[in-house]
Write an enzyme that holds these catalytic residues in place. Structure first.
Site, PDB file in Angstrom:
ATOM      1  N   CYS A 184     -27.592 -15.176   0.097  1.00  0.00           N
ATOM      2  CA  CYS A 184     -28.579 -15.390  -1.279  1.00  0.00           C
ATOM      3  C   CYS A 184     -29.751 -14.734  -0.742  1.00  0.00           C
ATOM      4  O   CYS A 184     -30.059 -15.067   0.807  1.00  0.00           O
ATOM      5  CB  CYS A 184     -28.645 -16.946  -0.477  1.00  0.00           C
ATOM      6  SG  CYS A 184     -27.046 -17.720  -1.779  1.00  0.00           S
TER       7      CYS A 184
ATOM      8  N   SER B 121     -20.619 -27.784   2.146  1.00  0.00           N
ATOM      9  CA  SER B 121     -21.731 -26.994   1.407  1.00  0.00           C
ATOM     10  C   SER B 121     -21.157 -25.730   1.008  1.00  0.00           C
ATOM     11  O   SER B 121     -20.882 -25.359   1.883  1.00  0.00           O
ATOM     12  CB  SER B 121     -22.491 -27.058   2.184  1.00  0.00           C
ATOM     13  OG  SER B 121     -23.953 -26.232   1.983  1.00  0.00           O
TER      14      SER B 121
ATOM     15  N   ASN C 228     -36.827 -23.549   4.982  1.00  0.00           N
ATOM     16  CA  ASN C 228     -37.076 -22.322   6.531  1.00  0.00           C
ATOM     17  C   ASN C 228     -37.734 -20.972   6.412  1.00  0.00           C
ATOM     18  O   ASN C 228     -36.500 -20.479   5.967  1.00  0.00           O
ATOM     19  CB  ASN C 228     -35.891 -22.380   7.670  1.00  0.00           C
ATOM     20  CG  ASN C 228     -36.502 -23.437   8.328  1.00  0.00           C
ATOM     21  OD1 ASN C 228     -37.299 -24.142   8.788  1.00  0.00           O
ATOM     22  ND2 ASN C 228     -35.364 -23.940   8.799  1.00  0.00           N
TER      23      ASN C 228
ATOM     24  N   CYS D 269     -29.400 -22.541   9.898  1.00  0.00           N
ATOM     25  CA  CYS D 269     -28.771 -21.281   9.855  1.00  0.00           C
ATOM     26  C   CYS D 269     -28.169 -19.567  10.552  1.00  0.00           C
ATOM     27  O   CYS D 269     -29.280 -19.521   9.254  1.00  0.00           O
ATOM     28  CB  CYS D 269     -27.208 -22.274   9.819  1.00  0.00           C
ATOM     29  SG  CYS D 269     -27.657 -23.723  10.981  1.00  0.00           S
TER      30      CYS D 269
ATOM     31  N   GLU E   6     -24.039 -19.372  15.587  1.00  0.00           N
ATOM     32  CA  GLU E   6     -24.855 -20.587  16.602  1.00  0.00           C
ATOM     33  C   GLU E   6     -24.028 -21.822  15.616  1.00  0.00           C
ATOM     34  O   GLU E   6     -23.433 -22.181  14.636  1.00  0.00           O
ATOM     35  CB  GLU E   6     -25.754 -20.574  15.688  1.00  0.00           C
ATOM     36  CG  GLU E   6     -25.898 -20.203  14.518  1.00  0.00           C
ATOM     37  CD  GLU E   6     -27.320 -19.171  14.664  1.00  0.00           C
ATOM     38  OE1 GLU E   6     -27.829 -18.318  15.397  1.00  0.00           O
ATOM     39  OE2 GLU E   6     -28.305 -19.615  13.409  1.00  0.00           O
TER      40      GLU E   6
ATOM     41  N   GLY F 104     -22.014 -18.921   6.928  1.00  0.00           N
ATOM     42  CA  GLY F 104     -20.906 -18.900   5.967  1.00  0.00           C
ATOM     43  C   GLY F 104     -20.568 -19.613   5.029  1.00  0.00           C
ATOM     44  O   GLY F 104     -21.814 -20.410   4.600  1.00  0.00           O
ATOM     45  N   GLU F 105     -20.137 -19.030   3.950  1.00  0.00           N
ATOM     46  CA  GLU F 105     -20.046 -20.038   3.112  1.00  0.00           C
ATOM     47  C   GLU F 105     -17.687 -20.405   3.085  1.00  0.00           C
ATOM     48  O   GLU F 105     -17.316 -20.362   3.356  1.00  0.00           O
ATOM     49  CB  GLU F 105     -19.814 -18.802   1.761  1.00  0.00           C
ATOM     50  CG  GLU F 105     -18.129 -19.174   0.432  1.00  0.00           C
ATOM     51  CD  GLU F 105     -20.105 -20.628   0.258  1.00  0.00           C
ATOM     52  OE1 GLU F 105     -20.638 -20.720  -0.032  1.00  0.00           O
ATOM     53  OE2 GLU F 105     -18.003 -21.214   0.250  1.00  0.00           O
TER      54      GLU F 105
ATOM     55  N   SER G 161     -24.610 -26.167  -3.077  1.00  0.00           N
ATOM     56  CA  SER G 161     -26.034 -25.491  -2.874  1.00  0.00           C
ATOM     57  C   SER G 161     -26.488 -25.156  -4.608  1.00  0.00           C
ATOM     58  O   SER G 161     -26.231 -23.710  -4.875  1.00  0.00           O
ATOM     59  CB  SER G 161     -26.092 -24.132  -1.892  1.00  0.00           C
ATOM     60  OG  SER G 161     -26.047 -24.948  -0.796  1.00  0.00           O
ATOM     61  N   LEU G 162     -27.379 -25.423  -5.147  1.00  0.00           N
ATOM     62  CA  LEU G 162     -28.040 -25.140  -6.161  1.00  0.00           C
ATOM     63  C   LEU G 162     -28.950 -24.617  -6.355  1.00  0.00           C
ATOM     64  O   LEU G 162     -28.872 -23.631  -6.984  1.00  0.00           O
ATOM     65  CB  LEU G 162     -27.771 -26.584  -7.373  1.00  0.00           C
ATOM     66  CG  LEU G 162     -28.016 -26.592  -8.780  1.00  0.00           C
ATOM     67  CD1 LEU G 162     -27.131 -25.600  -9.150  1.00  0.00           C
ATOM     68  CD2 LEU G 162     -27.920 -27.482  -9.231  1.00  0.00           C
ATOM     69  N   HIS G 163     -29.856 -24.827  -6.004  1.00  0.00           N
ATOM     70  CA  HIS G 163     -31.884 -24.361  -5.841  1.00  0.00           C
ATOM     71  C   HIS G 163     -32.101 -23.984  -7.334  1.00  0.00           C
ATOM     72  O   HIS G 163     -33.499 -22.580  -6.548  1.00  0.00           O
ATOM     73  CB  HIS G 163     -31.351 -22.322  -5.014  1.00  0.00           C
ATOM     74  CG  HIS G 163     -30.638 -22.827  -3.271  1.00  0.00           C
ATOM     75  ND1 HIS G 163     -30.679 -24.415  -2.855  1.00  0.00           N
ATOM     76  CD2 HIS G 163     -29.386 -22.755  -3.174  1.00  0.00           C
ATOM     77  CE1 HIS G 163     -30.336 -24.532  -1.668  1.00  0.00           C
ATOM     78  NE2 HIS G 163     -29.378 -23.439  -1.816  1.00  0.00           N
TER      79      HIS G 163
ATOM     80  N   CYS H 283     -31.966 -16.451   2.836  1.00  0.00           N
ATOM     81  CA  CYS H 283     -30.680 -16.359   4.123  1.00  0.00           C
ATOM     82  C   CYS H 283     -31.034 -15.747   5.143  1.00  0.00           C
ATOM     83  O   CYS H 283     -30.351 -14.752   4.744  1.00  0.00           O
ATOM     84  CB  CYS H 283     -29.426 -16.990   3.614  1.00  0.00           C
ATOM     85  SG  CYS H 283     -28.635 -17.625   4.594  1.00  0.00           S
TER      86      CYS H 283
ATOM     87  N   CYS I 131     -22.401 -13.662   6.378  1.00  0.00           N
ATOM     88  CA  CYS I 131     -21.466 -14.242   4.910  1.00  0.00           C
ATOM     89  C   CYS I 131     -22.187 -13.075   3.967  1.00  0.00           C
ATOM     90  O   CYS I 131     -22.501 -12.441   3.678  1.00  0.00           O
ATOM     91  CB  CYS I 131     -22.234 -14.918   4.231  1.00  0.00           C
ATOM     92  SG  CYS I 131     -21.543 -16.205   2.806  1.00  0.00           S
TER      93      CYS I 131
ATOM     94  N   CYS J  96     -23.946 -29.674  13.019  1.00  0.00           N
ATOM     95  CA  CYS J  96     -24.136 -28.325  11.605  1.00  0.00           C
ATOM     96  C   CYS J  96     -23.266 -27.224  12.455  1.00  0.00           C
ATOM     97  O   CYS J  96     -22.943 -26.060  13.174  1.00  0.00           O
ATOM     98  CB  CYS J  96     -25.226 -27.792  11.382  1.00  0.00           C
ATOM     99  SG  CYS J  96     -25.320 -26.833  10.463  1.00  0.00           S
TER     100      CYS J  96
HETATM  101  N1  SAH Z   1     -22.533 -21.415   2.473  1.00  0.00           N
HETATM  102  C1  SAH Z   1     -23.392 -22.625   2.541  1.00  0.00           C
HETATM  103  C2  SAH Z   1     -23.013 -23.071   3.479  1.00  0.00           C
HETATM  104  C3  SAH Z   1     -24.492 -23.033   4.740  1.00  0.00           C
HETATM  105  S1  SAH Z   1     -25.917 -23.153   4.114  1.00  0.00           S
HETATM  106  C4  SAH Z   1     -23.913 -22.477   1.671  1.00  0.00           C
HETATM  107  O1  SAH Z   1     -25.238 -21.659   0.923  1.00  0.00           O
HETATM  108  O2  SAH Z   1     -23.659 -23.941   0.238  1.00  0.00           O
HETATM  109  C5  SAH Z   1     -26.381 -24.214   4.236  1.00  0.00           C
HETATM  110  C6  SAH Z   1     -27.635 -24.607   3.704  1.00  0.00           C
HETATM  111  O3  SAH Z   1     -28.899 -23.793   4.184  1.00  0.00           O
HETATM  112  C7  SAH Z   1     -27.463 -23.961   2.001  1.00  0.00           C
HETATM  113  O4  SAH Z   1     -27.646 -25.233   1.531  1.00  0.00           O
HETATM  114  C8  SAH Z   1     -28.168 -22.757   1.523  1.00  0.00           C
HETATM  115  O5  SAH Z   1     -28.535 -22.502   0.597  1.00  0.00           O
HETATM  116  C9  SAH Z   1     -29.079 -23.464   2.324  1.00  0.00           C
HETATM  117  N2  SAH Z   1     -30.864 -22.245   3.884  1.00  0.00           N
HETATM  118  C10 SAH Z   1     -30.263 -21.005   3.950  1.00  0.00           C
HETATM  119  N3  SAH Z   1     -30.850 -20.702   4.328  1.00  0.00           N
HETATM  120  C11 SAH Z   1     -31.740 -21.389   4.234  1.00  0.00           C
HETATM  121  C12 SAH Z   1     -33.445 -20.985   4.847  1.00  0.00           C
HETATM  122  N4  SAH Z   1     -33.681 -19.702   5.317  1.00  0.00           N
HETATM  123  N5  SAH Z   1     -34.399 -22.264   3.987  1.00  0.00           N
HETATM  124  C13 SAH Z   1     -34.091 -23.905   4.212  1.00  0.00           C
HETATM  125  N6  SAH Z   1     -32.317 -23.772   3.300  1.00  0.00           N
HETATM  126  C14 SAH Z   1     -31.525 -23.040   3.898  1.00  0.00           C
HETATM  127 FE1  SF4 Z   2     -23.920 -17.672   2.837  1.00  0.00          FE
HETATM  128 FE2  SF4 Z   2     -24.862 -19.910   2.285  1.00  0.00          FE
HETATM  129 FE3  SF4 Z   2     -26.567 -17.977   3.419  1.00  0.00          FE
HETATM  130 FE4  SF4 Z   2     -25.652 -18.370   0.590  1.00  0.00          FE
HETATM  131  S1  SF4 Z   2     -26.697 -20.007   1.794  1.00  0.00           S
HETATM  132  S2  SF4 Z   2     -25.640 -15.941   1.923  1.00  0.00           S
HETATM  133  S3  SF4 Z   2     -23.520 -18.481   0.663  1.00  0.00           S
HETATM  134  S4  SF4 Z   2     -24.509 -18.534   4.236  1.00  0.00           S
END
Ligand code: SAH
Ligand code: SF4
Length: 377
Positions: free
Chosen positions: A147, A225, A324, A367, A123, A193-194, A248-250, A150, A143, A136
């Protein structure tokens, strides 16, 4: 805390959306078709030259594909009919087929679900703002990082996308934008994806889009990212294309981040921030830190304070993204007060911070979520 943060036991096929019988057989990588969008200008020139064609035809093709966004070879009227017929038979323009398009936010968020040649679903989201239009892009089917919060990570990694499959998403978004009287101004690798685990194809995508004979898309308007693939952040710092880096620190400490981003066990925060500092020193460019805010998990004022101390003095910016929520996952978005309090704590400590209220919540635009909702069959 442990129980809340632990990844629940999930059906590893949850992200897969069709029964096995309805899916086309898996095509091995070497046999998967590549399309026009997979070729750099040099590769296309070489292909045409070895077929006895003049190399300048490649530049004409690039112009049709990326400046005029032609949907098929038939539209490329200044190319000989015989060449168009040969290309139609031998080199698909795109290897992605749109499955459906969904609009939200009064038509300002457009999400497209595509099927790849081997039947995978991916998507792409186009977000229209008054001053910019951002696409995006997904870089993998699934992936491997997994995480905790995600949707994309739920089913693991199926495969990398090719450069052309990423370029095709940008071209599709450029067409959608044009149909609305707009143009794509920014690309973020924040779909499924990463990107730093699909590094070569991601950089090839940047090169193809950057070509002045084609889309002429500046690398400074492209953001990669990453969840923190340290050696590839170092590699990115040496690339000729000055893309932006988002990390993506979190979480501000390893205990918390280990649970949210499993890659942290391999590349802990000190190593990750070390790579970010080297990247800033080498490029002079600011790093963005993404911070998905989750209620009761990483949203306390104390945590914000810890994050501020961690990032103090760095050339950086924090994007707070209220979560989200994803079906099957237990994480929630804090309320607006909690979100603002977190951002204010960071700002008061001198960390430039933006809250990014995500688009398309009602169409599951985080995504990986639309694909997860696609009905079977
Ligand atoms: N894999 C890469 C890029 C794709 S994810 C990464 O993790 O950076 C893009 C961003 O969306 C990242 O910062 C990820 O942590 C965040 N993300 C993933 N799932 C999410 C969700 N459910 N709500 C908000 N942000 C989310
Ligand atoms: Fe993969 Fe990024 Fe989702 Fe983590 S947040 S599972 S690295 S797509």
């Amino acid at each position: 805390m442990e129980a809340t943060l632990a990844r629940p036991e999930l059906d590893r096929t949850a992200g897969r959306t069709e029964p096995a019988a309805a899916r086309p057989a898996r095509i091995p990588r070497a046999e998967r078709p590549l399309g026009l969008y997979d070729a750099t200008l040099e590769e296309l020139e070489e292909r045409l030259r070895s077929a006895g064609e003049a190399a300048y035809r490649a530049r004409q093709l690039y112009g049709w594909a990326y400046k005029r966004l032609a949907a098929d070879y038939g539209a490329m009227t200044n190319l000989p009919v015989a060449l168009r017929a040969r290309l139609t038979a031998s080199l698909p323009l795109s290897t992605l087929s749109p499955v459906r398009e969904i609009e939200a936010d009064a038509g300002e968020t457009i999400k497209t679900l595509y099927r790849t040649a081997d039947g995978e679903l991916i998507e792409t989201v186009l977000m229209l703002y008054p001053d910019r239009a951002t696409v995006c892009v997904s870089c993998q089917v699934g992936c491997a990082v997994g995480c905790a919060f995600c949707a994309t990570g739920l089913g693991g990694l199926t495969r990398n996308l090719s450069a052309g499959e990423m370029v095709a998403q940008v071209v599709g978004a450029a067409r959608s934008a044009r149909a609305r009287g707009r143009a794509v101004t920014n690309i973020v690798m924040m779909g499924m994806g990463e990107p730093l685990q699909n590094y070569a194809s991601t950089m090839k995508m940047v090169a193809i889009l950057h070509d002045a004979h084609g889309m002429n898309f500046g690398a400074r308007r492209i953001t990669v990212s990453t969840s923190g693939v340290v050696p590839r952040i170092d590699a990115l710092a040496t690339e000729p294309y000055p893309v932006n880096l988002a990390v993506s620190l979190h979480a501000p400490n390893d205990e918390m981040r280990d649970r949210l981003v499993p890659l942290n066990r391999r590349y802990p925060i000190a190593a990750l921030l070390g790579a970010c500092r080297r990247y800033i020193a080498a490029t002079g460019r600011r790093v963005s830190f993404e911070y998905a805010l989750m209620r009761g998990i990483n949203d306390s004022e104390e945590t914000a304070g810890e994050l501020a101390v961690l990032l103090r003095g760095m050339l950086c910016h924090v994007n707070v993204i209220p979560l989200n929520p994803v079906d099957l996952l237990p994480y929630e978005r804090p309320d607006r007060d909690g979100i603002e309090r977190f951002a204010t704590t960071l700002r008061d400590a001198g960390i430039p911070t933006t809250v990014r209220y995500s688009r398309g919540v009602e169409i599951a635009a985080a995504c990986g979520q639309l694909r997860a909702q696609e009905p079977a069959g």
